[in-house]
Design a protein around this motif. Structure first.
Motif, short mmCIF file in Angstrom:
data_model
loop_
_atom_site.label_atom_id
_atom_site.label_comp_id
_atom_site.label_asym_id
_atom_site.label_seq_id
_atom_site.Cartn_x
_atom_site.Cartn_y
_atom_site.Cartn_z
N THR A 85 0.91 -1.22 -0.03
CA THR A 85 0.05 -0.05 0.03
C THR A 85 0.75 1.42 0.10
N SER A 122 -0.57 3.77 1.22
CA SER A 122 -1.24 4.65 2.47
C SER A 122 -0.73 4.26 3.71
N TYR A 127 4.51 12.44 0.50
CA TYR A 127 3.26 12.08 1.16
C TYR A 127 2.28 13.45 0.67
N ALA A 135 -1.78 9.70 0.93
CA ALA A 135 -0.93 8.40 0.46
C ALA A 135 0.34 9.17 0.13
#
Length: 142
Positions: free
Chosen positions: A4, A6, A28, A34
């Motif tokens: 991921t 995130s 970020y 994310a």
């Protein structure tokens, strides 16, 4: 392994003791929650996922999947390209939204996951889409 970009998803999955959680790096984006950008896309290019599940900001039966952020759209396209099977999860409010940046066509997906109470008229249009994905309906989790 679950991959991921995130941090919130990675933290939510920390209880999965026997599953490796891989967090993609990059810049970020607070708006997206994310990591995005060139580094994130490059890292995705070095993996092959069995299954990719992307969230999208808008879905159109003929035009496909869309994101609200251009960097997010690039990342999602890269994830879809790096995956053997592809799915999108879409909240009801996103079914009627518009977003400017294309992620991909519905035909690129094997599965489209919608909420069980998705609007019937939208559901009908999506089911009629040529070469569309298998549509799965999921109940909300409290």
């Amino acid at each position: 392994a679950i991959v991921t970009n995130s941090p919130q998803v990675a933290l939510a999955l920390r209880g999965f003791q026997r599953t490796r959680i891989v967090l993609i790096g990059g810049v970020y984006s607070p708006a997206c929650g994310a990591a995005l950008g060139a580094q994130a896309v490059a890292e995705v290019g070095r993996i092959h996922a069995d299954l990719c599940i992307v969230g999208v900001c808008a879905v159109h039966a003929q035009k496909g999947l869309y994101a609200a952020d251009p960097e997010e759209a690039v990342f999602k396209r890269a994830m879809l390209a790096a995956s053997g099977r592809r799915a999108a999860a879409v909240l009801n409010e996103r079914l009627l939204d518009a977003a400017p940046f294309a992620v991909g066509a519905l035909a690129e997906l094997e599965h489209l996951v919608l909420e069980a109470d998705a609007p019937p008229e939208v559901l009908a249009r999506l089911r009629e889409a040529a070469d569309g994905p298998d549509i799965l309906l999921a109940n909300k989790v409290a």
